[in-house]
Design a protein around this motif. Structure first.
Motif, mmCIF file in Angstrom:
data_model
loop_
_atom_site.group_PDB
_atom_site.id
_atom_site.type_symbol
_atom_site.label_atom_id
_atom_site.label_comp_id
_atom_site.label_asym_id
_atom_site.label_seq_id
_atom_site.Cartn_x
_atom_site.Cartn_y
_atom_site.Cartn_z
ATOM 1 N N CYS A 133 35.606 71.319 5.151
ATOM 2 C CA CYS A 133 36.298 70.705 4.014
ATOM 3 C C CYS A 133 36.482 69.204 4.229
ATOM 4 O O CYS A 133 36.327 68.403 3.305
ATOM 5 N N GLU A 134 36.801 68.832 5.462
ATOM 6 C CA GLU A 134 36.925 67.404 5.781
ATOM 7 C C GLU A 134 35.612 66.671 5.548
ATOM 8 O O GLU A 134 35.593 65.561 5.016
ATOM 9 N N ASP A 135 34.515 67.319 5.970
ATOM 10 C CA ASP A 135 33.206 66.676 5.818
ATOM 11 C C ASP A 135 32.888 66.477 4.329
ATOM 12 O O ASP A 135 32.353 65.438 3.932
ATOM 13 N N PHE A 136 33.221 67.463 3.539
ATOM 14 C CA PHE A 136 32.988 67.363 2.089
ATOM 15 C C PHE A 136 33.815 66.204 1.506
ATOM 16 O O PHE A 136 33.285 65.331 0.796
ATOM 17 N N LEU B 259 41.344 72.735 1.870
ATOM 18 C CA LEU B 259 41.298 71.463 1.124
ATOM 19 C C LEU B 259 42.720 70.941 0.935
ATOM 20 O O LEU B 259 42.987 69.757 1.137
ATOM 21 N N GLU B 260 43.618 71.839 0.562
ATOM 22 C CA GLU B 260 45.003 71.443 0.298
ATOM 23 C C GLU B 260 45.660 70.813 1.521
ATOM 24 O O GLU B 260 46.505 69.914 1.391
ATOM 25 N N SER B 261 45.261 71.266 2.716
ATOM 26 C CA SER B 261 45.935 70.735 3.899
ATOM 27 C C SER B 261 45.380 69.378 4.326
ATOM 28 O O SER B 261 45.899 68.765 5.254
ATOM 29 N N LEU B 262 44.315 68.908 3.676
ATOM 30 C CA LEU B 262 43.851 67.536 3.940
ATOM 31 C C LEU B 262 44.858 66.570 3.316
ATOM 32 O O LEU B 262 45.356 66.810 2.215
ATOM 33 N N PRO B 263 45.163 65.460 3.999
ATOM 34 C CA PRO B 263 46.236 64.577 3.507
ATOM 35 C C PRO B 263 45.936 63.927 2.154
ATOM 36 O O PRO B 263 46.855 63.637 1.392
ATOM 37 N N TYR B 264 44.662 63.716 1.842
ATOM 38 C CA TYR B 264 44.342 62.962 0.620
ATOM 39 C C TYR B 264 43.612 63.837 -0.406
ATOM 40 O O TYR B 264 42.808 63.338 -1.193
#
Lengths: 337, 337, 337, 337
Positions: free
Chosen positions: B288-291, B22-27
Motif C-alpha cells: 500500500c505504501e508503494d502504491f 491504506l487507512e493506516s498510512l499517514p497521508y
C-alpha cells in the motif's frame, strides 16, 4: 529348523545392511560375500560376519551350496546376476528396481516360476510399519474414495552416473503407491531436468492417471537442500500424511475435506488430527524375514517378482515419455507484443 | 502533504485488508467503498472506516473525487473495472492476477501509459521482507548460478468456481519467481487435474524452462491437508528455502551443494545453515505504501502493470498447454503381456 | 441495546489492543483515552478511534460519563487507578496481575462488591479456545487423575525495571493453572536468579504443591533465545500439551501413561496422539466480550476479581519465599577431599 | 598392534551396545560376557559376538586374562564390581553414574591411581560431536560471558526402582555442564516429586549456583509425554541450543542478546541464527575408542574417574538437599482472609 545359507553379491551400501539383517534371523546365516572389488574384503562391515567367506568371483556364488542369493549391485547388472542365480536354482532377492527393462523383468519372473524359486525385490518401504498402518486405513475405507496420491523424495545426492533420478528414487514411491492403492496406472506424464550431469535428469515429476479418476504425482530429486520423504493420500473422507523422516509422528490422519453438494457448492470439514502409535520394527529386517519365510514355506513374498515387474513397467513408461517429450515442441510463453 | 483519497471496489476478503492498510498510512484516507452486494454495508469491517461512504454503484466511484481505485473483485471483472477507472483518470491497484487474458492486460498497461496513471497489481509477496532478503542474496551472487526454483502453495480450499487453481494461486509464485530471478521463461509444461469440481483443475504442476538452462517448478493445490507455502532456490554455491508459514525461521540458507569436477566425478559440500534475522513488516502495508508513493511521486511501483502483464502471459501459456494436452494422447503404461 | 462507553487508562502495549477489541463489539465504543505522556496523542493507533477523546488527566476519566474503565498501566499503579474508578462507580478491567499485593487485591474485590460494579482482570489465556478445550477434557476426566502441571513461558525480553519476571510472566501460567485444575496450591518453592539487572530476577522456577498430591511447575524467563509458551498436563490416563506458538497443532492429547500394578511393577501404555480441531477466536476479543456482557447482565465475568486475587496470593507467596531463601544457606557441593 | 581383550559385566541395555562398539574397533575384542541371569546367554545380541564366552560368574571375569572390564550393571553394584576389577589389575569403564556415593567414587579414583589402571565412566554425551562443537564455541568465547546453562531431559519412563530420576538422568546433564563450562557449582537447590512410585522422585529440578554468578538449571523427568533432550547455553554475546533429538539441526547459535547500558537501560540485539554442519560419529563409538586409546597409551581418558567423582559429588549434594527439604516447612500460600 535347518539354517538357510545366504550369499551376497555386491558389498557396497545395501549389501552389508542386508547381510546384517539376514544374519540376525535365528535360522539364517550369511556364508558367502562376493564383490568384484578385492578391497571390500578389508571393509569393517565384514568383521561382523566372521563365519562368511569373501570372494571376487561371482561364479563361486552360483556353484556354492547357498540356498539364496542377494543381488545388491548397480541396476544394469541385476538381470544378469539374478538370472544366473535362478538358473543355478538359488532363491533371489534383488535390490530395487528389479531390472533395467520390462523384458528383463518379465524373463526373471518367468524363470523363477519355471524353476520354482522365490524371486523378490527390495521394495523396503512395503515393509514399513507406517506404510502398513496407512494401508490398513485405506483398505478399511477410513479415508473414503481416494482422490490422489502425492509423494516427494528429495535430498542432496547421491548423483549416480549409471542411472537417472527416476530409476534411482521413484521405485520406492511407485512401490508404495501400488501397495497402498491396488490400482495400476493407465498413463504417465513426466517433467524432468538434468542440471548437474548432462543428459542425466536429477529432478523429475511423474504424473500418473488411473481409470478410476484417481491421480498420482511423484517428485524425486537429487538436488535439494533438505531430506524430505513424504507421502500424502487424499480421500474424500480423510487425508493422510506419512513422513518417513519424523519418527515421533510418522503418520498423521487429517479428518478434513471438501464436500461437494449441489454443484457448485463446496463446503469444508475441519476435524481432529490423529497420530496412531506405530510399533516400530526395522523395515529391512521385516523384508529379510519375509524373504526367509518365503523360502522356507514356498509362499510368495510381499514384494515378489510380479510386483517388481509392475514397478519396472511404470519406470519404463516414464522413461519412454521422457524421451518422446524431448522431441516434442512445448508451449511457448508469448513474447511481449 | 495532501491526503490521498482511495476508493475500494469489492468488499470481500481483500477489500477490507487493503482498506485497513491504506487507512493506516499517514497521508491516505479511504473515502468510498463499493460493492454490488448491499449487505456489505453492515459488515463489521466497515466500522473501522467511519469516514468512508458505502455505495453499491461502481459508477459513483468513477465520478467521485478519489485519486485512486483499488479493484478487489473476482478476476473476470478486473479488466472492466480497471479500464473504466483509468479512463476516469484514477490510479488503479488491481488484485492479482491483473486480468484474465494477455490482451486485456496489454490494453490496461497501454491505457495507463496513455493517461499517465499508476497501474499496479497486488503481488503481495514481492513486498515480503523475506522475499526481498532472498532477492538480495541472489543478486549478490551468494547462491551462485541458479539451477532451479521450486514453489509449493497448497492448502484445503478455497475452491473457486470462477477460476481454476492455476489462476488463483500460481500468480503468487510466478511473481516471486520473476522478482527473484529476472529471467523470463521460454516454455511451460503443465500437469493438472480436477478432482472436486468437473473441469476446474484443483491440483496443478507448472514446469518452466528458461533459455539459460534454469528450470522452475510450481505446485499449487486446493486439495491438501496441510498449509504449505515454500519456495526453494537451488544455486551451484548455496541453496535457500523460504517458508512463509514459519515466522521464526522464514529464510534458511544452506551452504551445501554438489560440485562437478572432471566429468563424471561429483563431490558434495555440506556446510552450515544460516537463518538471517528479518525485520518484519506486513507485506500488504508495504504494498500500500508503494502504491501511495508511486501516486505521489509518479515513479513506477515495484509490482507495476508490466510485471502484472508478464505474470498473465505465463498463466495464459499454462492454460493453453493444459487445453492442448487434454487433446493429446499420453504415454500408456504397458499392460501385462 | 444502549452503547457502552469505555475509557482506557494507559496507551502503551495493551491499551491500543484492548481498545481495538472493545471498539469492534457492536454495542461498545471507546470514547476516552488517557495517558500521562502527551506524545501518545500522536500514536498511529489513535487513528483507528476517530470518535475517542485523548487526555493526559486521569481525573477526567473518573469524572466522565464512561460506563467502564480499562487500566492498562504498570502494575504498581493498578490499585490506585482501579480504586478511584470503582469509587466513581465505573466498572473496571485491570491488566494482569490485578495488583502488586494481596492487601490491595482484597480491597479492590471488597470495593467492587460494595459498589456492585464489575471488577475483572486481564487473564487473557483463560479466554484462549485451546485452554478451554483442554479444560473440557480435564473436567470430562479424559486425562484421568492429574499428576502434574508444567508451564514454560520464555523469550528474550522484555526486561522490565518496575517488576521481576515472576510478577510479569507467571500470572499467565498461574491463571491457566487455576482455571484448568480448580485446586488451590498449598505451598510454593522458588528458584530465581538475576542475570541482567541487579536484584531483578529474570529467570525463575516456581514449584507448587497441592493437598491432593498434585504438583505444578512454572518456568518463566526473559533471557532465552527462543519463544516458548507451553503447558503440559499429565494425568494417569492421558497427557496433554498446549503449545501457544503452534497455531496448527495447539493442543495435543497423548494417549499414553505409566500404570502402576502390584508395587513395584510399572508398565507403559503408548497409544495414539489426537490433535482436536479448535475454532479459533482471538482470546482478547472474547475477554472484551465477557467484560461487556458482565456489565450488561450483572453476572460475574470468568476472570473476575476473586480469580485475580487468587493469582496475586500465589505471586506474593512466591515473592516471600524468594526473599526468605536469600537469607537461607543452601546445600553446598562438597569440595574435593 | 596387540589386540585388547574386554569383558562385559551386565548384559542388559548398555552391555550389548558397548560390546558392539568395542568389537568394531580394529584392535579390540570382547572375549568374555558375564551376567548373573543365565537366560542372557540366549539373547540375540550374543550372536554378534561368536568369539566371546558367556559366564554367570563375575569371579571368572576377575581371574580371566582380559585387559579391561566394562561394568554395565545397576548403580548400586558399580562400586563392588569396579573395585574388584581394579584390584585384579583390570582397566575399568563404569556406566554412569560412577558410584552411588562420594566416598565410593573417591575410593575407586584412589585405587585406580595406586594400581596405575585406567578408570573411566560412561558419560556418553561428552563424546557427542554436537557437544564438542558447542564446547569449542564457548572456549573460543563466541558466546561471550556465560549467564546460564539450562538442560531438560524428559520422556515417559523408564521408571526404576533402585534409584530416582536424579541419579538416573541428571548425570548426563551434569557431565555436559562440567565439560562445557569448566566451573564447579558452589550450591544446589532441588525441587523433586514422586508421583508414580512412593518416595522415588520421578520429576526433579536441580538449580545450581556458581562463584562466578553463572547459574544452571536441570530438569529431568520420567513422567512426560514427549522425548525432550535439550541444552541451552546463554551468553552475553550469543546463545546456543543443543537439541539431541533433532539430527538435522542439532546445534543452533543465536546471535542475539540483551545489552545493559547505563543502568537501567536494556537494549536488544537480534541477528542471524547459525546451524553449523556437524560430522556425526556415534558418541558411544568415540567413548569406546577413548577407553581403548587410554589403555594403550596410558593417558587419562576424557571421562576419567575424577570427572565421574565430580558428577557424583553434585548428585550427592542434590540428594542431601532433597532430604533436608522434606524436613523443612515451605512457604504457604495464604488462605482467603
Amino acid at each position: 529348523m535347518e539354517t538357510l545359507r545366504f550369499a551376497i553379491i555386491g558389498w557396497g551400501y545395501w549389501g552389508p545392511r542386508l547381510a546384517r539383517n539376514l544374519e540376525s534371523l535365528p535360522y539364517a546365516s550369511v556364508t558367502l560375500i562376493a564383490d568384484s572389488n578385492p578391497a571390500c574384503q578389508f571393509s569393517p562391515a565384514l568383521r561382523h560376519h566372521p563365519r562368511a567367506r569373501f570372494t571376487t568371483s561371482v561364479e563361486e556364488v552360483y556353484r556354492s551350496d547357498v540356498d539364496a542369493v542377494v543381488v545388491a549391485t548397480p541396476v544394469s547388472t541385476h538381470y544378469t546376476f539374478a538370472r544366473a542365480a535362478l538358473q543355478h536354482d538359488k532363491h533371489v532377492l534383488v535390490e530395487k528396481p528389479l531390472t533395467a527393462s520390462v523384458i528383463e523383468a518379465e524373463e526373471l519372473v518367468h524363470l523363477a516360476q519355471e524353476r520354482q524359486r522365490i524371486l523378490m525385490v527390495g521394495h523396503t518401504f512395503e515393509y514399513s510399519p507406517a506404510v502398513n498402518e496407512l494401508r490398513k486405513l485405506i483398505r478399511n475405507n477410513d479415508l473414503g474414495r481416494i482422490y490422489c496420491f502425492e509423494a516427494i523424495r528429495v535430498n542432496l545426492g547421491l548423483f549416480r552416473q549409471d542411472t537417472n533420478v527416476i530409476w534411482d528414487l521413484a521405485p520406492h514411491d511407485i512401490s508404495i503407491l501400488l501397495y497402498l492403492l491396488n490400482e495400476k496406472p493407465a498413463g504417465v506424464r513426466v517433467q524432468a531436468h538434468a542440471h548437474i550431469q548432462p543428459r542425466i535428469p536429477d529432478i523429475a515429476h511423474l504424473d500418473l492417471t488411473f481409470a478410476s479418476g484417481m491421480t498420482a504425482h511423484i517428485h524425486v530429486s537429487w538436488l535439494h537442500p533438505c531430506k524430505i520423504r513424504r507421502v500424502t493420500v487424499i480421500g474424500d473422507q480423510r487425508m493422510a500424511v506419512y513422513d518417513d523422516t519424523n519418527p515421533a509422528e510418522m503418520l498423521k490422519i487429517y479428518n478434513k475435506g471438501a464436500d461437494v453438494h449441489a454443484d457448485p457448492i463446496v463446503s469444508y470439514r475441519n476435524g481432529e488430527i490423529t497420530i496412531p502409535h506405530i510399533d516400530w520394527v526395522e523395515p529391512l529386517r521385516l523384508e529379510c524375514e519375509d524373504f526367509a519365510e518365503a523360502i522356507r514355506t514356498g509362499r510368495q513374498p510381499r514384494a515378489n517378482g510380479l510386483v517388481g515387474l509392475e514397478v519396472v513397467r511404470i519406470l519404463a513408461a516414464a522413461q519412454q515419455e521422457l524421451e518422446h517429450q524431448t522431441r516434442q515442441p512445448l508451449t511457448v510463453v508469448s513474447p511481449a507484443s
